[in-house]
Design an enzyme around this catalytic site. Sequence first.
Site, PDB file in Angstrom:
ATOM      1  N   GLU A 115     -41.470  35.319 -22.713  1.00  0.00           N
ATOM      2  CA  GLU A 115     -42.127  36.230 -23.646  1.00  0.00           C
ATOM      3  C   GLU A 115     -41.172  37.331 -24.119  1.00  0.00           C
ATOM      4  O   GLU A 115     -41.225  37.753 -25.280  1.00  0.00           O
ATOM      5  CB  GLU A 115     -43.393  36.794 -23.006  1.00  0.00           C
ATOM      6  N   GLU A 135     -47.930  29.297 -16.609  1.00  0.00           N
ATOM      7  CA  GLU A 135     -48.908  30.148 -15.932  1.00  0.00           C
ATOM      8  C   GLU A 135     -50.234  29.457 -15.618  1.00  0.00           C
ATOM      9  O   GLU A 135     -50.777  29.594 -14.524  1.00  0.00           O
ATOM     10  CB  GLU A 135     -49.181  31.414 -16.763  1.00  0.00           C
TER      11      GLU A 135
END
Length: 272
Positions: A115, A135
Site C-alpha cells: 500500500e 490479508e
Amino acid sequence: MFNSILYQVDGMVAQIILNKPDRLNALDKQTLLEINDAMNQAESNEDVRVIVISGSGRAFSSGFDLKAQMDARPSGEKIWREILDLDFDSTMRFWNSLKPTIAAVHGACMAGAFEIALACDITVASEDAIFGEPELKFGAGIVTMLLPWVTSPKRAKDIILTGQDRIDATTALNAGIISRVVAKDQHLTVALQIARGIALVDPVVVASTKKALNETYEIQGMQKALKNALDIDHAIESVGSPDKKAFMDIARERGMREAIAWRDARFAKAQV
C-alpha cells in the site's frame, strides 16, 4: 535518531530506507513513527524536492508486523482505531505529500508495504520484486484500499478477495500497479536517477502538477472512499475474525512460519 530506518539527504533528494533486514523490514509502530518523522524532515527541508523510499536487505518490506501484533494482543475499538489510523496515515503521507514520492522495490512488498508502494507517485521495481495483498487469507482487512484506484476493479477484486501474494514485477507492471521494471539490484539506482531528474524542475510547478493529478481522484471521492474502507477494516479488526484468531494461535504456539504454512495449506486444499 532513527532505529528502524535510515534517513539521508543527497542534494535535492531525500532517502528513507527501511532498515530491519532481519525482519524483512516489517512495519511495526516504531518504524511507522520514524517514517512520519523522516517525512516531516523531508517536507520541511526546502532543499529537498523528491523523496525516495526503499528497503535494506532481501526485501522492500513484508508489510505490517504481525509478530508485534501477535505479542501485543491488541483488543477493543479504541486500541484498534489507534493502530489502524497510524497505518493509514503513514501510508497516505506518500500520496498527500506536496513533494513527489518514489518507491524503489525489490523482493517482497506485501500488504501494508504494498500500500505504501501504491501511495507513491512512481514505483520502480526490480525484476525480482513480488507484490501481494494476502490479508483476507488470515482474516484481516485492507487498511488503505488504494488498489482499485490504480488498477481495474476486476483486477483489484481478484487480487484482494483471493489474497494473492505472488504477483511478479511484470504482472504488476501490466496491471498498472507499478511504473517500471528494471534489472535485478538496479531499482534504487533507477529510482534515484528519476528523482534527480524531477528535482531539476521548478518545485512549484511540480507540486502544482501533482496536486492537479491527485485532484482527478479527489473529484471521484477517493479520500472519502478510503476513509470508509478504513472504517470497515476497523470493524473487522476490532471484533476479530475466527480465521485470524486461528492464525494467531498457531503463530503463538508454533511460530509465524508454521502459521503461514497452515494458511497456505488450507487454501491449497480448496483448489485441488
